[in-house]
Design an enzyme around this catalytic site. Structure first.
Site, PDB file in Angstrom:
ATOM      1  N   CYS A 109       0.841  -1.196   0.000  1.00 61.53           N
ATOM      2  CA  CYS A 109       0.000   0.000   0.000  1.00 61.53           C
ATOM      3  C   CYS A 109       0.880   1.251   0.000  1.00 61.53           C
ATOM      4  O   CYS A 109       1.993   1.246   0.525  1.00 61.53           O
ATOM      5  CB  CYS A 109      -0.900  -0.012   1.230  1.00 61.53           C
ATOM      6  SG  CYS A 109      -2.080   1.359   1.306  1.00 61.53           S
ATOM      7  N   SER A 140       0.494   3.813   1.751  1.00 65.80           N
ATOM      8  CA  SER A 140       0.647   4.347   3.109  1.00 65.80           C
ATOM      9  C   SER A 140       1.979   3.945   3.731  1.00 65.80           C
ATOM     10  O   SER A 140       2.562   4.710   4.506  1.00 65.80           O
ATOM     11  CB  SER A 140      -0.508   3.876   4.000  1.00 65.80           C
ATOM     12  OG  SER A 140      -1.733   4.393   3.543  1.00 65.80           O
ATOM     13  N   HIS A 145       4.539   6.251   2.461  1.00 67.18           N
ATOM     14  CA  HIS A 145       4.451   7.548   3.134  1.00 67.18           C
ATOM     15  C   HIS A 145       5.317   7.576   4.394  1.00 67.18           C
ATOM     16  O   HIS A 145       5.870   8.620   4.753  1.00 67.18           O
ATOM     17  CB  HIS A 145       3.006   7.853   3.515  1.00 67.18           C
ATOM     18  CG  HIS A 145       2.142   8.267   2.362  1.00 67.18           C
ATOM     19  ND1 HIS A 145       2.493   9.268   1.491  1.00 67.18           N
ATOM     20  CD2 HIS A 145       0.926   7.815   1.949  1.00 67.18           C
ATOM     21  CE1 HIS A 145       1.534   9.424   0.589  1.00 67.18           C
ATOM     22  NE2 HIS A 145       0.585   8.550   0.840  1.00 67.18           N
ATOM     23  N   HIS A 161       0.876  -3.371   6.178  1.00 62.79           N
ATOM     24  CA  HIS A 161      -0.368  -3.423   6.962  1.00 62.79           C
ATOM     25  C   HIS A 161      -1.500  -4.098   6.186  1.00 62.79           C
ATOM     26  O   HIS A 161      -2.647  -4.028   6.585  1.00 62.79           O
ATOM     27  CB  HIS A 161      -0.784  -2.019   7.402  1.00 62.79           C
ATOM     28  CG  HIS A 161      -1.127  -1.102   6.266  1.00 62.79           C
ATOM     29  ND1 HIS A 161      -0.163  -0.523   5.477  1.00 62.79           N
ATOM     30  CD2 HIS A 161      -2.318  -0.659   5.789  1.00 62.79           C
ATOM     31  CE1 HIS A 161      -0.755   0.237   4.560  1.00 62.79           C
ATOM     32  NE2 HIS A 161      -2.063   0.160   4.724  1.00 62.79           N
ATOM     33  N   CYS A 164      -7.000  -3.573   3.738  1.00 59.86           N
ATOM     34  CA  CYS A 164      -6.931  -2.107   3.739  1.00 59.86           C
ATOM     35  C   CYS A 164      -7.489  -1.520   2.445  1.00 59.86           C
ATOM     36  O   CYS A 164      -8.540  -0.909   2.426  1.00 59.86           O
ATOM     37  CB  CYS A 164      -5.495  -1.629   3.959  1.00 59.86           C
ATOM     38  SG  CYS A 164      -5.295   0.161   3.778  1.00 59.86           S
TER      39      CYS A 164
END
Length: 372
Positions: free
Chosen positions: A40, A42, A45, A61, A168
């Protein structure tokens, strides 16, 4: 036990694949052997510093695998169970879980540190430093100890590869349209950004019966894929999309705009707000750089005069224990495309290449296949 994992030691540096020591599960915890992890944005990031977390940390995650061991007091799963991990735990007893809002579970408070509900960390490096797992998971590790509140049992007919994505990206995108925006039959929906989350926002809008599903993305590959997931119109820029929406709606503008770009900016939010009409909603799903101002709008005209709304959310307002199996059921029935989301598979050692491909717009969703 020892396990291999991809970790972030320092902001701005590449992912480091290393060996860590992993503790046994404690009260209410389980040890999982991950088969697959989704890549992902994220997690990236965290590496770039757009999001702030406690470092070092084990990334990942989105993950699915098999329960190998359980600690005392575990009732939700048992050794041998196939599971998918939700990036938001669902304890079932806090104020939010008990009122049907598992996506806001109080146990999610330590997602950025990886501190488990039972206290402390279960990953340790050879220097004795403690590491958390991102979102209290750390699915970029071949093995991890997580709370049972993060586990959702997985039926035997759902492949690990697609199951991992439902921890997610799939529910976040799908729920952005179906639950957060509340798209209805005949609506016009504009999706800004059509990567791993935006593709599922498109699918959610199509599932809800939207008449026009307009995608804005500068990457030709992603625009082509968006049409496979149900987009009716695709554009490289917001100005072209705005012109088309005016024509499609006879000047009424869109009912919904959903922001699922890789990095949220104030410009995207402004473009999304301008493209919705009276009583329209802008749903903000994307993550922006910490410290930046992402919503800065003129109240007169943009909001008050049009009764527009700007809405944030967590996990697409999905309840992990209910909605993850629900999405698996839609996949089983041919109503949700999950295999098509996976562009490329990577061994753990190629995780930096995977994120380079993501940043360059070459993939919709990459996955790490452990043990390759």
């Amino acid at each position: 036990m020892r396990t291999r994992a991809a970790i972030i030691r320092e902001t701005g540096k590449p992912w480091e694949v290393t060996e860590l020591e992993l503790d046994d599960p404690r009260e209410g915890e389980v040890r999982i052997r991950f088969a697959v992890s989704g890549m992902c944005h994220s997690d990236e990031h965290l590496r770039t510093g757009d999001s702030v977390s406690r470092l070092p940390i084990v990334g990942g995650h989105e993950g699915a695998g098999v329960v190998e061991a359980t600690g005392p007091g575990v009732t939700r799963v048992r050794p041998g169970d196939r599971v998918v991990c939700s990036f938001i735990p669902a304890c079932g007893v806090c104020r939010y879980c008990s009122t049907g809002r598992q996506n806001l579970c109080d146990q999610g408070a330590e997602m950025a540190t990886g501190l488990l509900p039972g206290g402390g960390f279960r990953f340790h490096d050879d220097a004795g430093e403690d590491l958390g797992g991102f979102c209290m998971l750390g699915t970029f590790a071949e093995h991890a100890v997580v709370s049972q509140a993060s586990c959702v049992k997985l039926d035997d007919d759902i492949p690990f590869e697609v199951a991992a994505l439902t921890g997610c990206g799939v529910p976040t995108g799908w729920g952005s349209s179906v639950y957060v925006a509340g798209v209805r039959a005949g609506d016009t929906v504009v999706v800004f950004g059509c990567g791993g989350v935006g593709s599922n926002a498109v699918q959610g809008a199509a599932y809800a019966g939207a008449k026009n599903i307009v995608v804005v993305d500068p990457v030709p590959f992603k625009r082509d894929k968006a049409e496979e997931f149900g987009a009716t119109h695709v554009f490289a820029d917001a100005a072209s999309a705005h012109e088309a929406v005016v024509e499609l709606t006879r000047g009424q503008l869109a009912d919904h705009a959903i922001c699922t770009v890789g990095v949220l900016t104030a410009e995207v939010v402004s473009q999304a707000t301008a493209i919705v009409g009276k009583d329209g909603q802008v749903t903000v799903t994307s993550v922006g750089r910490t410290g930046d101002v992402h919503v800065q709008l003129a109240a007169n005209g943009l909001l008050v005069g049009y009764q527009r709304r700007v809405q944030g959310h967590v996990f697409g307002k999905c309840n992990p224990l209910y909605d993850i199996p629900k999405l698996h059921g839609l996949y089983r029935a041919g109503r949700l495309k999950l295999d098509e989301l996976i562009t490329r598979r990577y061994p753990l050692d190629e995780i930096n290449q995977g994120y380079a491909d993501l940043d360059e717009g070459r993939i919709i969703r990459g996955i790490v296949v452990h043990g390759q």
